[in-house]
Design a protein around this motif. Structure first.
Motif, PDB file in Angstrom:
ATOM      1  N   ARG A   1      18.791   5.587   5.996  1.00  0.00           N
ATOM      2  CA  ARG A   1      19.054   4.314   5.370  1.00  0.00           C
ATOM      3  C   ARG A   1      17.660   3.295   5.160  1.00  0.00           C
ATOM      4  NH1 ARG A   1      23.879   1.873   8.155  1.00  0.00           N
ATOM      5  NH2 ARG A   1      23.821   0.627   6.353  1.00  0.00           N
ATOM      6  N   HIS A   2      16.765   3.803   5.651  1.00  0.00           N
ATOM      7  CA  HIS A   2      15.578   2.834   5.447  1.00  0.00           C
ATOM      8  C   HIS A   2      15.620   2.115   4.233  1.00  0.00           C
ATOM      9  CE1 HIS A   2      12.679   3.326   8.784  1.00  0.00           C
ATOM     10  NE2 HIS A   2      11.955   2.457   8.108  1.00  0.00           N
ATOM     11  N   PHE A   3      15.884   2.898   3.103  1.00  0.00           N
ATOM     12  CA  PHE A   3      15.889   2.262   1.782  1.00  0.00           C
ATOM     13  C   PHE A   3      16.628   1.090   1.394  1.00  0.00           C
ATOM     14  CE2 PHE A   3      17.835   2.336  -2.565  1.00  0.00           C
ATOM     15  CZ  PHE A   3      16.393   2.479  -3.380  1.00  0.00           C
TER      16      PHE A   3
ATOM     17  N   VAL B   1      -0.509  -5.510   1.505  1.00  0.00           N
ATOM     18  CA  VAL B   1       0.209  -5.573   2.799  1.00  0.00           C
ATOM     19  C   VAL B   1       0.428  -3.982   2.969  1.00  0.00           C
ATOM     20  CG1 VAL B   1       1.091  -7.937   2.519  1.00  0.00           C
ATOM     21  CG2 VAL B   1       2.291  -6.185   1.538  1.00  0.00           C
ATOM     22  N   PRO B   2       0.876  -3.742   4.029  1.00  0.00           N
ATOM     23  CA  PRO B   2       1.250  -2.163   4.305  1.00  0.00           C
ATOM     24  C   PRO B   2       2.364  -1.700   3.514  1.00  0.00           C
ATOM     25  CG  PRO B   2       0.773  -3.216   6.343  1.00  0.00           C
ATOM     26  CD  PRO B   2       0.857  -4.502   5.275  1.00  0.00           C
ATOM     27  N   GLY B   3       3.525  -2.193   3.631  1.00  0.00           N
ATOM     28  CA  GLY B   3       4.662  -1.536   2.790  1.00  0.00           C
ATOM     29  C   GLY B   3       5.268  -3.075   2.140  1.00  0.00           C
ATOM     30  N   SER B   4       6.547  -2.722   1.475  1.00  0.00           N
ATOM     31  CA  SER B   4       7.203  -3.431   0.711  1.00  0.00           C
ATOM     32  C   SER B   4       7.998  -4.486   1.525  1.00  0.00           C
ATOM     33  CB  SER B   4       8.347  -2.803  -0.021  1.00  0.00           C
ATOM     34  OG  SER B   4       7.489  -2.008  -1.115  1.00  0.00           O
TER      35      SER B   4
ATOM     36  N   GLU C   1       0.783  -1.134  -0.007  1.00  0.00           N
ATOM     37  CA  GLU C   1      -0.030  -0.044  -0.032  1.00  0.00           C
ATOM     38  C   GLU C   1       0.772   1.233  -0.096  1.00  0.00           C
ATOM     39  OE1 GLU C   1      -2.332  -0.942   3.495  1.00  0.00           O
ATOM     40  OE2 GLU C   1      -3.868  -1.779   2.466  1.00  0.00           O
ATOM     41  N   TRP C   2       2.261   1.182   0.331  1.00  0.00           N
ATOM     42  CA  TRP C   2       3.021   2.259   0.437  1.00  0.00           C
ATOM     43  C   TRP C   2       3.112   2.789  -1.137  1.00  0.00           C
ATOM     44  CZ3 TRP C   2       5.143   3.724   5.301  1.00  0.00           C
ATOM     45  CH2 TRP C   2       6.046   5.083   5.137  1.00  0.00           C
ATOM     46  N   ASN C   3       3.386   4.080  -1.300  1.00  0.00           N
ATOM     47  CA  ASN C   3       3.134   4.623  -2.490  1.00  0.00           C
ATOM     48  C   ASN C   3       2.269   3.942  -3.446  1.00  0.00           C
ATOM     49  OD1 ASN C   3       5.666   6.178  -1.998  1.00  0.00           O
ATOM     50  ND2 ASN C   3       6.873   4.311  -2.422  1.00  0.00           N
ATOM     51  N   HIS C   4       1.177   4.126  -2.902  1.00  0.00           N
ATOM     52  CA  HIS C   4      -0.226   3.362  -3.557  1.00  0.00           C
ATOM     53  C   HIS C   4      -0.322   3.646  -4.942  1.00  0.00           C
ATOM     54  CE1 HIS C   4      -3.884   1.414  -3.964  1.00  0.00           C
ATOM     55  NE2 HIS C   4      -4.527   2.604  -4.144  1.00  0.00           N
TER      56      HIS C   4
ATOM     57  N   PHE D   1      17.804  -1.109   3.886  1.00  0.00           N
ATOM     58  CA  PHE D   1      17.353  -1.878   4.592  1.00  0.00           C
ATOM     59  C   PHE D   1      15.954  -2.721   3.831  1.00  0.00           C
ATOM     60  CE2 PHE D   1      19.219   0.546   8.013  1.00  0.00           C
ATOM     61  CZ  PHE D   1      20.368  -0.277   8.357  1.00  0.00           C
ATOM     62  N   ILE D   2      15.256  -1.917   3.478  1.00  0.00           N
ATOM     63  CA  ILE D   2      13.865  -2.400   2.864  1.00  0.00           C
ATOM     64  C   ILE D   2      14.192  -3.131   1.769  1.00  0.00           C
ATOM     65  CG2 ILE D   2      11.684  -2.097   2.157  1.00  0.00           C
ATOM     66  CD1 ILE D   2      11.402   0.348   4.130  1.00  0.00           C
ATOM     67  N   SER D   3      14.905  -2.535   0.845  1.00  0.00           N
ATOM     68  CA  SER D   3      15.238  -2.958  -0.570  1.00  0.00           C
ATOM     69  C   SER D   3      15.921  -4.266  -0.331  1.00  0.00           C
ATOM     70  CB  SER D   3      16.015  -2.054  -1.313  1.00  0.00           C
ATOM     71  OG  SER D   3      15.534  -0.920  -1.511  1.00  0.00           O
TER      72      SER D   3
HETATM   73  C1  DLZ Z   1       8.747   3.134   6.388  1.00  0.00           C
HETATM   74  C2  DLZ Z   1       8.739   3.042   4.806  1.00  0.00           C
HETATM   75  C3  DLZ Z   1       9.567   3.884   4.267  1.00  0.00           C
HETATM   76  C4  DLZ Z   1      10.443   4.901   4.899  1.00  0.00           C
HETATM   77  N1  DLZ Z   1       9.626   3.765   2.945  1.00  0.00           N
HETATM   78  C5  DLZ Z   1       8.937   3.026   2.279  1.00  0.00           C
HETATM   79  C6  DLZ Z   1       8.933   2.955   0.982  1.00  0.00           C
HETATM   80  O1  DLZ Z   1       9.660   3.714   0.193  1.00  0.00           O
HETATM   81  N2  DLZ Z   1       8.118   2.005   0.051  1.00  0.00           N
HETATM   82  C7  DLZ Z   1       7.406   0.861   0.849  1.00  0.00           C
HETATM   83  O2  DLZ Z   1       7.134   0.103   0.147  1.00  0.00           O
HETATM   84  N3  DLZ Z   1       7.641   0.887   2.129  1.00  0.00           N
HETATM   85  C8  DLZ Z   1       8.143   2.056   2.963  1.00  0.00           C
HETATM   86  N4  DLZ Z   1       7.935   1.837   4.302  1.00  0.00           N
HETATM   87  C9  DLZ Z   1       7.321   0.788   4.905  1.00  0.00           C
HETATM   88  C10 DLZ Z   1       7.941  -0.387   5.239  1.00  0.00           C
HETATM   89  O3  DLZ Z   1       7.857  -1.393   3.995  1.00  0.00           O
HETATM   90  C11 DLZ Z   1       6.970  -1.176   6.324  1.00  0.00           C
HETATM   91  O4  DLZ Z   1       6.018  -1.435   5.904  1.00  0.00           O
HETATM   92  C12 DLZ Z   1       7.087  -0.657   7.520  1.00  0.00           C
HETATM   93  O5  DLZ Z   1       8.561  -0.418   7.929  1.00  0.00           O
HETATM   94  C13 DLZ Z   1       6.350  -1.519   9.007  1.00  0.00           C
HETATM   95  O6  DLZ Z   1       7.182  -2.598   8.675  1.00  0.00           O
END
Ligand code: DLZ
Length: 167
Positions: free
Chosen positions: A96-98, A62-65, A30-33, A100-102
């Motif tokens: 540095r979220h980018f 799901v909430p985010g990637s 859902e993030w960047n929907h 970690f998440i990627s």
């Molecule tokens: C927290 C976060 C950030 C800063 N950026 C993104 C993003 O660019 N794209 C994305 O899909 N999700 C982002 N999130 C959310 C995280 O993926 C995740 O949903 C949260 O950290 C909760 O676990």
């Protein structure tokens, strides 16, 4: 699919594939929907062009990637699917979220596929900024969702072909 081709949507259509009974799970962040919904449209349209029917496309959010690998795993555990597509968009920010998440998403998606023997497609944009994401979600660089849809159909086909040979 790769090499000199510049546009994400420039893939071999694989027109000989009949995917009318392929069952697909799609997990969408859902993030960047607005970006991920464009990816979803691309993936669904492309799968339909291969013959996948609406009833066999199961879309969940799901909430985010970061949650995509778990979403994919839950789908493989609860639905009879041949393949799963993960769609997300991670945009570089000031922290540095980018990274970690990627990294977590790429590794997690790989792991789910290997653990479950169900192909999981990486349809996640990782970009420096919003414009780069727009350009790759139905903009001037095509739509990574199209590519994910085509990849899903081809991986489902490969799995089926090899499975039938092993019998
Ligand atoms: C927290 C976060 C950030 C800063 N950026 C993104 C993003 O660019 N794209 C994305 O899909 N999700 C982002 N999130 C959310 C995280 O993926 C995740 O949903 C949260 O950290 C909760 O676990």
């Amino acid at each position: 699919m790769s090499g000199k081709k510049k546009n994400l949507s420039d893939f071999d259509q694989g027109s000989d594939i009949d995917a009318s009974d392929v069952r697909v799970g799609v997990v969408v962040a859902e993030w960047n929907h607005d970006i991920t919904s464009a990816l979803l449209h691309g993936a669904v349209d492309t799968m339909k062009s291969f013959g996948v029917i609406d009833e066999n496309i199961h879309v969940h959010y799901v909430p985010g990637s970061f949650e995509l690998p778990m979403g994919a795993k839950l789908i493989t555990a609860s639905l009879q699917v041949d393949v799963v597509i993960c769609l997300g968009c991670v945009i570089q920010g000031e922290t540095r979220h980018f990274e970690f998440i990627s990294n977590a998403v790429a590794n997690g998606i790989t792991q789910v596929g290997l653990d479950t023997n169900i192909p999981v497609v990486f349809g996640v944009l990782t970009t420096d900024n919003y414009q780069q994401a727009k350009d790759r979600a139905g903009g001037k660089h095509g739509n990574k969702g199209d590519e994910a849809g085509a990849t899903a159909v081809k991986m489902a086909e490969l799995k089926r072909k090899l499975h039938s040979k092993s019998k």
